[in-house]
Design an enzyme around this catalytic site. Sequence first.
Site, PDB file in Angstrom:
ATOM      1  N   GLU A 164       9.524  -8.647   6.421  1.00  0.00           N
ATOM      2  CA  GLU A 164       9.932  -9.862   5.679  1.00  0.00           C
ATOM      3  C   GLU A 164       8.877 -10.970   5.677  1.00  0.00           C
ATOM      4  OE1 GLU A 164      13.800 -10.866   7.270  1.00  0.00           O
ATOM      5  OE2 GLU A 164      14.544  -8.842   6.952  1.00  0.00           O
ATOM      6  N   GLU A 269      17.322  -0.056   4.907  1.00  0.00           N
ATOM      7  CA  GLU A 269      18.480  -0.763   5.494  1.00  0.00           C
ATOM      8  C   GLU A 269      19.595  -0.809   4.462  1.00  0.00           C
ATOM      9  OE1 GLU A 269      17.423  -4.556   7.252  1.00  0.00           O
ATOM     10  OE2 GLU A 269      15.534  -3.774   8.016  1.00  0.00           O
TER      11      GLU A 269
HETATM   12  O1  G3I Z   1      23.347  -9.342  22.160  1.00  0.00           O
HETATM   13  C1  G3I Z   1      23.950 -10.639  21.995  1.00  0.00           C
HETATM   14  C2  G3I Z   1      25.134 -10.765  22.861  1.00  0.00           C
HETATM   15  O2  G3I Z   1      24.740 -10.699  24.215  1.00  0.00           O
HETATM   16  C3  G3I Z   1      25.858 -12.082  22.557  1.00  0.00           C
HETATM   17  O3  G3I Z   1      27.044 -12.146  23.281  1.00  0.00           O
HETATM   18  C4  G3I Z   1      26.185 -12.175  21.055  1.00  0.00           C
HETATM   19  C5  G3I Z   1      26.815 -13.506  20.686  1.00  0.00           C
HETATM   20  O4  G3I Z   1      26.588 -13.809  19.333  1.00  0.00           O
HETATM   21  O5  G3I Z   1      24.999 -12.050  20.343  1.00  0.00           O
HETATM   22  C6  G3I Z   1      24.357 -10.811  20.543  1.00  0.00           C
HETATM   23  O6  G3I Z   1      23.211 -10.758  19.793  1.00  0.00           O
HETATM   24  C7  G3I Z   1      23.375 -10.590  18.393  1.00  0.00           C
HETATM   25  C8  G3I Z   1      22.686  -9.293  17.995  1.00  0.00           C
HETATM   26  O7  G3I Z   1      22.714  -9.179  16.585  1.00  0.00           O
HETATM   27  C9  G3I Z   1      23.344  -8.057  18.608  1.00  0.00           C
HETATM   28  O8  G3I Z   1      24.657  -7.931  18.157  1.00  0.00           O
HETATM   29  C10 G3I Z   1      22.727 -11.776  17.704  1.00  0.00           C
HETATM   30  O9  G3I Z   1      23.466 -12.951  17.982  1.00  0.00           O
HETATM   31  C11 G3I Z   1      22.697 -11.524  16.213  1.00  0.00           C
HETATM   32  O10 G3I Z   1      21.933 -12.567  15.611  1.00  0.00           O
HETATM   33  C12 G3I Z   1      22.028 -10.214  15.939  1.00  0.00           C
HETATM   34  O11 G3I Z   1      22.057 -10.007  14.547  1.00  0.00           O
HETATM   35  C13 G3I Z   1      21.195  -9.012  14.064  1.00  0.00           C
HETATM   36  C14 G3I Z   1      20.189  -9.647  13.104  1.00  0.00           C
HETATM   37  O12 G3I Z   1      19.378  -8.640  12.500  1.00  0.00           O
HETATM   38  C15 G3I Z   1      19.251 -10.590  13.812  1.00  0.00           C
HETATM   39  O13 G3I Z   1      18.443  -9.888  14.710  1.00  0.00           O
HETATM   40  C16 G3I Z   1      22.015  -7.966  13.344  1.00  0.00           C
HETATM   41  O14 G3I Z   1      22.827  -7.276  14.305  1.00  0.00           O
HETATM   42  C17 G3I Z   1      21.108  -6.960  12.639  1.00  0.00           C
HETATM   43  O15 G3I Z   1      21.871  -6.115  11.831  1.00  0.00           O
HETATM   44  C18 G3I Z   1      20.117  -7.714  11.748  1.00  0.00           C
HETATM   45  O16 G3I Z   1      19.232  -6.779  11.191  1.00  0.00           O
HETATM   46  C19 G3I Z   1      18.283  -7.291  10.244  1.00  0.00           C
HETATM   47  C20 G3I Z   1      17.045  -6.439  10.335  1.00  0.00           C
HETATM   48  O17 G3I Z   1      16.563  -6.416  11.654  1.00  0.00           O
HETATM   49  C21 G3I Z   1      15.958  -6.944   9.374  1.00  0.00           C
HETATM   50  N1  G3I Z   1      16.472  -7.002   8.030  1.00  0.00           N
HETATM   51  C22 G3I Z   1      17.699  -7.756   7.842  1.00  0.00           C
HETATM   52  C23 G3I Z   1      18.783  -7.215   8.783  1.00  0.00           C
HETATM   53  C24 G3I Z   1      20.062  -7.945   8.582  1.00  0.00           C
HETATM   54  O18 G3I Z   1      19.889  -9.286   8.947  1.00  0.00           O
END
Ligand code: G3I
Length: 382
Positions: A164, A269
């Site tokens: 990105e 994705e």
């Molecule tokens: O692991 C913590 C957990 O300990 C905590 O209790 C919880 C509270 O919100 O958060 C957890 O972390 C979250 C993590 O996902 C695991 O579930 C983060 O807040 C959350 O922001 C994170 O979101 C991910 C996001 O990327 C940001 O990294 C999504 O699951 C994931 O599907 C998404 O994937 C991205 C790709 O990497 C890049 N392209 C876009 C795609 C969608 O955004």
Amino acid sequence: MKKKNERIRPLLLCFLAAACTTGSAQVSKEALSLKEALQPAFLIGAAVTTRQMNLQDTAAVRLLRTHFNAIVPENCMKIQSLQPHEGVFHFSDADRLVAFGQQEGMHVTGHTLIWHSQVPDWFFTDKDGNEVSKEILIERMRTHITTVVSRYKGRIKGWDVVNEAVEDDGSLRRNKFLQIIGEEYIRLAFEFAHAADPDAELYYNDYSLALPRKRDGVVALAKQLLESGIPLSAIGMQGHLGMQFPSIREFEKSILAFSALGVKVMITELDLSILPEPSQRTGADIARKEAYRKEINPYTNGVPEAVYKEWQDRYLDFFTLFLKQADKISRVTLWGLSDGTSWRNNFPVRGRTDYPLLFDRQYRAKPLVYKLIERAQSDLPR
Ligand code: G3I
């Protein structure tokens, strides 16, 4: 090794169960798995969670083994997960994922080395909280990429090296890497990854790549990388789809434009939200947040048959395109396994009930799975 009909029978039963719950699919006499049906065309993958890789989620693991031959971590290889503090690496989740992939003979993608999101603050600041110099940031990038890529040398097939980096208007995203290092950060990331594992495939990955200006921006970036000697292997088109956006025609134009550069295309994705868009904005920019309204969360108690059908047809149309362009596409990866754990339930509006994937909240195959198998059987030469 099981005989073919022994493998098929449980799948057929699953299929019958799914067909009975929705009543919308025809029974195929030869219900193969997705990976078997799509094998002549491309790899079929799924993003997996840490819980799944801890093998706690046995239903998910069963689906992975049955239907998929490629995996990518949804979160555990991002900088924040791997190196939350400078020099302190947490590899256990990523190690488990790579070991699982190897054991199952799957194509493992590393996601992602350099991304503006999910980077801890220390990466860009010194101990007093001031922004670091260009030289220090380059060294931090080098250390992170070299440590991570070397650890999985020969075991991770390819890396989403930069994720990105291009805005919807085709310009480079004004992220911290660009601000501090300048546009060479992208080339450097690829150079560091290539030096750490010269045999690993190197990918550039982005969303909304059907937008004409973004497509052009990524074509220009890829050309520059290739001209400067970077062995770019593929461009990953994320494929976070909606019911209206993007058009299949524009998506196809991007597949053709990227392939014309001499690189492979990967659909990295894939998911298709069934929910109404909350506004005119589209795309998967993680910073995008929109307010909850009841009327944009209409399917909390299930999806009406006609709406499901429309969604299924759109998925089938995209897969028909992928099959048509299969000589240019090396992998199609779903961003998750089952609706219940999809990020789309919380994006761009938190707390909605979405249905974007191939397996439902009980891990049952949707009738679409068998439609896809049928489509592959009819469209692909055998
Ligand atoms: O692991 C913590 C957990 O300990 C905590 O209790 C919880 C509270 O919100 O958060 C957890 O972390 C979250 C993590 O996902 C695991 O579930 C983060 O807040 C959350 O922001 C994170 O979101 C991910 C996001 O990327 C940001 O990294 C999504 O699951 C994931 O599907 C998404 O994937 C991205 C790709 O990497 C890049 N392209 C876009 C795609 C969608 O955004």
